[in-house]
Design a protein around this motif. Structure first.
Motif, PDB file in Angstrom:
ATOM      1  N   GLY A   1       0.805  -1.225   0.000  1.00  0.00           N
ATOM      2  CA  GLY A   1       0.000   0.000   0.000  1.00  0.00           C
ATOM      3  C   GLY A   1       0.836   1.273   0.000  1.00  0.00           C
ATOM      4  O   GLY A   1       0.407   2.295  -0.543  1.00  0.00           O
ATOM      5  N   VAL A  18       0.204   4.849  -2.170  1.00  0.00           N
ATOM      6  CA  VAL A  18       0.025   6.166  -1.564  1.00  0.00           C
ATOM      7  C   VAL A  18       1.034   7.155  -2.144  1.00  0.00           C
ATOM      8  O   VAL A  18       0.682   8.279  -2.507  1.00  0.00           O
ATOM      9  CB  VAL A  18       0.166   6.079  -0.026  1.00  0.00           C
ATOM     10  CG1 VAL A  18       0.160   7.458   0.606  1.00  0.00           C
ATOM     11  CG2 VAL A  18      -0.961   5.235   0.543  1.00  0.00           C
ATOM     12  N   HIS A  29       3.337   4.462   8.004  1.00  0.00           N
ATOM     13  CA  HIS A  29       2.348   3.617   7.318  1.00  0.00           C
ATOM     14  C   HIS A  29       2.132   2.332   8.094  1.00  0.00           C
ATOM     15  O   HIS A  29       1.107   1.674   7.922  1.00  0.00           O
ATOM     16  CB  HIS A  29       2.809   3.312   5.897  1.00  0.00           C
ATOM     17  CG  HIS A  29       2.853   4.533   5.027  1.00  0.00           C
ATOM     18  ND1 HIS A  29       1.877   4.810   4.097  1.00  0.00           N
ATOM     19  CD2 HIS A  29       3.727   5.560   4.986  1.00  0.00           C
ATOM     20  CE1 HIS A  29       2.162   5.958   3.503  1.00  0.00           C
ATOM     21  NE2 HIS A  29       3.286   6.434   4.031  1.00  0.00           N
ATOM     22  N   ASN A  30       3.112   1.947   8.875  1.00  0.00           N
ATOM     23  CA  ASN A  30       2.955   0.756   9.695  1.00  0.00           C
ATOM     24  C   ASN A  30       3.999   0.792  10.812  1.00  0.00           C
ATOM     25  O   ASN A  30       5.197   0.738  10.536  1.00  0.00           O
ATOM     26  CB  ASN A  30       3.143  -0.506   8.833  1.00  0.00           C
ATOM     27  CG  ASN A  30       2.644  -1.723   9.560  1.00  0.00           C
ATOM     28  OD1 ASN A  30       2.541  -1.725  10.791  1.00  0.00           O
ATOM     29  ND2 ASN A  30       2.326  -2.767   8.816  1.00  0.00           N
ATOM     30  N   VAL A  86      -1.643   7.158   8.648  1.00  0.00           N
ATOM     31  CA  VAL A  86      -2.478   7.129   7.459  1.00  0.00           C
ATOM     32  C   VAL A  86      -3.974   6.994   7.746  1.00  0.00           C
ATOM     33  O   VAL A  86      -4.757   6.721   6.836  1.00  0.00           O
ATOM     34  CB  VAL A  86      -1.974   6.042   6.476  1.00  0.00           C
ATOM     35  CG1 VAL A  86      -0.700   6.515   5.804  1.00  0.00           C
ATOM     36  CG2 VAL A  86      -1.728   4.719   7.194  1.00  0.00           C
ATOM     37  N   ASN A 121      -5.889   7.800   4.000  1.00  0.00           N
ATOM     38  CA  ASN A 121      -5.492   7.674   2.598  1.00  0.00           C
ATOM     39  C   ASN A 121      -6.698   7.676   1.686  1.00  0.00           C
ATOM     40  O   ASN A 121      -7.801   7.295   2.082  1.00  0.00           O
ATOM     41  CB  ASN A 121      -4.790   6.328   2.362  1.00  0.00           C
ATOM     42  CG  ASN A 121      -3.401   6.267   2.951  1.00  0.00           C
ATOM     43  OD1 ASN A 121      -2.753   7.289   3.124  1.00  0.00           O
ATOM     44  ND2 ASN A 121      -2.945   5.058   3.255  1.00  0.00           N
ATOM     45  N   GLU A 161      -4.843  -2.174  11.447  1.00  0.00           N
ATOM     46  CA  GLU A 161      -4.797  -1.779  10.038  1.00  0.00           C
ATOM     47  C   GLU A 161      -4.601  -0.272   9.954  1.00  0.00           C
ATOM     48  O   GLU A 161      -5.552   0.504  10.122  1.00  0.00           O
ATOM     49  CB  GLU A 161      -6.107  -2.173   9.344  1.00  0.00           C
ATOM     50  CG  GLU A 161      -6.048  -2.128   7.831  1.00  0.00           C
ATOM     51  CD  GLU A 161      -5.004  -3.067   7.253  1.00  0.00           C
ATOM     52  OE1 GLU A 161      -3.976  -2.561   6.782  1.00  0.00           O
ATOM     53  OE2 GLU A 161      -5.190  -4.304   7.295  1.00  0.00           O
ATOM     54  N   PRO A 162      -3.348   0.160   9.734  1.00  0.00           N
ATOM     55  CA  PRO A 162      -3.086   1.604   9.702  1.00  0.00           C
ATOM     56  C   PRO A 162      -4.082   2.361   8.810  1.00  0.00           C
ATOM     57  O   PRO A 162      -4.633   3.375   9.210  1.00  0.00           O
ATOM     58  CB  PRO A 162      -1.664   1.674   9.155  1.00  0.00           C
ATOM     59  CG  PRO A 162      -1.044   0.376   9.581  1.00  0.00           C
ATOM     60  CD  PRO A 162      -2.140  -0.638   9.540  1.00  0.00           C
ATOM     61  N   CYS A 163      -4.277   1.871   7.603  1.00  0.00           N
ATOM     62  CA  CYS A 163      -5.336   2.450   6.766  1.00  0.00           C
ATOM     63  C   CYS A 163      -6.088   1.334   6.059  1.00  0.00           C
ATOM     64  O   CYS A 163      -7.249   1.114   6.288  1.00  0.00           O
ATOM     65  CB  CYS A 163      -4.777   3.433   5.741  1.00  0.00           C
ATOM     66  SG  CYS A 163      -6.101   4.060   4.695  1.00  0.00           S
ATOM     67  N   GLY A 164      -5.375   0.616   5.195  1.00  0.00           N
ATOM     68  CA  GLY A 164      -6.039  -0.419   4.395  1.00  0.00           C
ATOM     69  C   GLY A 164      -6.632   0.237   3.166  1.00  0.00           C
ATOM     70  O   GLY A 164      -7.303   1.271   3.264  1.00  0.00           O
TER      71      GLY A 164
HETATM   72  C1  GLC Z   1       0.766  -0.069   5.052  1.00  0.00           C
HETATM   73  C2  GLC Z   1      -0.397  -0.347   5.997  1.00  0.00           C
HETATM   74  C3  GLC Z   1      -1.742  -0.212   5.308  1.00  0.00           C
HETATM   75  C4  GLC Z   1      -1.809   1.136   4.567  1.00  0.00           C
HETATM   76  C5  GLC Z   1      -0.613   1.277   3.640  1.00  0.00           C
HETATM   77  C6  GLC Z   1      -0.586   2.610   2.930  1.00  0.00           C
HETATM   78  O1  GLC Z   1       0.882  -1.083   4.122  1.00  0.00           O
HETATM   79  O2  GLC Z   1      -0.282  -1.644   6.560  1.00  0.00           O
HETATM   80  O3  GLC Z   1      -2.796  -0.272   6.236  1.00  0.00           O
HETATM   81  O4  GLC Z   1      -2.994   1.204   3.839  1.00  0.00           O
HETATM   82  O5  GLC Z   1       0.587   1.172   4.360  1.00  0.00           O
HETATM   83  O6  GLC Z   1      -0.531   3.696   3.806  1.00  0.00           O
END
Ligand code: GLC
Length: 514
Positions: free
Chosen positions: A63, A67, A209-210, A258, A291, A422-425
């Motif tokens: 991910g 981004v 992001h993580n 995120v 995101n 899950e930071p964003c997913g």
């Molecule tokens: C990482 C996170 C995910 C997020 C991605 C983009 O992979 O695990 O949750 O969507 O970064 O920020």
């Protein structure tokens, strides 16, 4: 007419010349204009440099790349930013891209006792300038990560990011570093480089992001490998080790995550993988911005990978996608049986422990279950075995396949994402775009993007039977065509574009600059 005009003008000029000969011309007074009269000068674009270890479409493992690729584009599109992105030139970057890159030159990068070559390539796309930093010793290897010397590789990269600035004559106003691989760029900026005039006004923003991957190393190599000496040791030292993410949090002017929910969660030991005291101490400079996704790339109206295109206003082709998917995966073609899918790395924190707990119970219902992804061999083996035992209900696709993933997004009914954290997913948002209803655990970006009964189903506790209960609730609603089609419409029309998030990043940059 033309002749007369010319003559008249020439005549005037001759008279003016005579007058000028008689009297020396007074120096012209600058015209005074009021603020209203003055034409608005175009505001200078603010200079932003993204520092990251991957970026779509050039090099993607997750991910993060999506981004970097799509946020940079969205920021450039506002017209307010000169956005540039710098990533390593990995050998996995395909020739079709490399052939388009321009070689700008090379420099040598000093780091402790090392002095390494760094080639600089560039490419402009969608208003963003991308730089690729070349060093074959570090980056001519398959994949991006997982080598014994990753610390050294990304220390070189981070140091090179600062060293290319004079070469390019580009000093960003905000250097936006992403994840631990770029953490050292922020650390070097605020230690070794802050005494150089050109670097003094560069602000550092660090985005997590993580938080699970922090860049942790033995303190023994602090000076010999990372070129960090005594007085700066306290910045990166944490629990008797080097922790690069900790160092970046300490050094940056602001840091972000995120999603807003994840920004709250990482203050809590349950989510922070040991860094919660550092996060809490620096809370005053923390923000969370959700995101977006590339809503042009993920649009079932134009997606050429799927079996039949559809729009939120006419979803009749969704059934075609479902039937074709069932055929392709060797499942019985049944229009009224709900297809539940998971597209994910097969690792524990994505919620597979919960799934394993209840899947045999779930498979007793009228349901089909599709899993796509690779990961821990334990889960890979488990799902393969399950598919062998339930050939009519279960399909295990143990691979990474973009084409198939889109067919699954388009052809299933329910998308399961029960992550522990899950930071964003991004997958839950993509599923929505394809009118596949997410069932998620309320954590991080899943909490922020999926609202119960608005565009999906959620459960709170990391508990297998709480999850099963909500899946069954979704399966019951699925049988009610009216309820379900309204839900599909709302999911497919939820705005997950970057517009909103890019505005929030814009506000964050401006808050750092003013
Ligand atoms: C990482 C996170 C995910 C997020 C991605 C983009 O992979 O695990 O949750 O969507 O970064 O920020």
């Amino acid at each position: 007419m033309a002749t007369t005009k010319t003559t008249k003008t020439a005549g005037k000029a001759a008279t003016a010349a005579k007058t000028a000969a008689k009297k020396p011309a007074a120096p012209k007074k600058p015209k005074t204009t009021t603020a209203e009269q003055a034409p608005a000068a175009p505001a200078a674009k603010r200079k932003i440099l993204f520092v990251a270890s991957e970026c779509t479409p050039y090099i993607v493992t997750g991910g993060l790349a999506e981004v970097i690729g799509s946020l940079s584009k969205a920021l450039a599109a506002t017209g307010n930013f000169d956005v540039r992105v710098v990533v390593p030139l990995y050998s996995d970057i395909k020739k079709e891209y490399r052939d388009k890159f321009t070689y700008l030159g090379n420099i040598y990068v000093h780091l402790a006792w090392r002095n390494q070559y760094c080639g600089i390539f560039s490419y402009e796309q969608d208003g963003v300038i991308f730089y690729f930093l070349d060093n074959e010793f570090y980056f001519k290897r398959p994949g991006c990560y997982g080598y014994f010397d990753d610390g050294e590789r990304f220390a070189f990269f981070s140091r090179a990011v600062l060293e290319i600035m004079p070469f390019l004559n580009f000093y960003p106003e905000v250097m936006h570093c992403h994840d631990w691989q770029a953490a050292l760029a922020a650390i070097y900026l605020k230690t070794n480089y802050c005494f150089r005039q050109e670097y003094q006004f560069i602000r550092a923003l660090f985005t997590i992001h993580n938080i699970e991957y922090q860049g942790q190393y033995s303190l023994d190599i602090l000076s010999s490998l990372f070129d960090i000496y005594g007085k700066y040791q306290y910045l990166v030292e944490y629990n008797n080790s080097i922790n690069l993410m900790k160092g970046a949090i300490e050094c940056c002017e602001k840091f972000s995550t995120v999603s807003p929910r994840y920004a709250q969660e990482i203050k809590d030991p349950y989510y922070a993988h040991g860094l919660d005291p550092i996060v809490r101490r620096n809370e005053f400079k923390l923000t969370g911005i959700l995101n977006g996704i590339d809503d042009i790339g993920y649009n079932p109206q134009f997606d050429t990978h799927i079996f039949a295109n559809f729009t939120p206003d006419d979803m009749s082709n969704k059934a075609v996608n479902k039937a074709e998917l069932q055929k392709m995966l060797g499942l019985p073609v049944k229009a009224d049986t709900p297809v539940i899918s998971m597209i994910s790395r097969l690792v524990s924190h994505k919620g597979f422990d919960l799934v394993l707990n209840i899947i045999e119970e779930l498979l007793q219902d009228d349901v089909q279950f599709v899993v796509l992804g690779t990961g821990d061999s334990y889960y890979e083996g488990f799902f393969k075995d399950l598919a062998r035992r339930y050939p009519e209900k279960m399909s295990a696709q143990i691979m990474f396949n973009n084409d198939l993933s889109r067919k699954i997004y388009a052809g299933s009914d329910i998308f399961l994402m029960p992550s522990k954290s899950e930071p964003c997913g991004l997958s839950q948002m993509i599923a929505c775009r394809y009118a596949t209803i997410p069932v998620v655990r309320e954590t991080g970006g899943l909490y922020d993007s999926i609202k119960p009964l608005e565009n999906g189903y959620t459960f709170t506790n990391y508990n297998a039977h709480d999850m099963l209960y909500v899946i069954r609730q979704a399966m019951a609603d699925y049988k009610n065509k009216e309820v379900w089609s309204k839900l599909m419409y709302r999911a497919a029309t939820t705005d997950f574009s970057w517009n909103n998030s890019a505005k929030q990043y814009e506000a964050l940059y401006m808050s750092m600059l003013n």
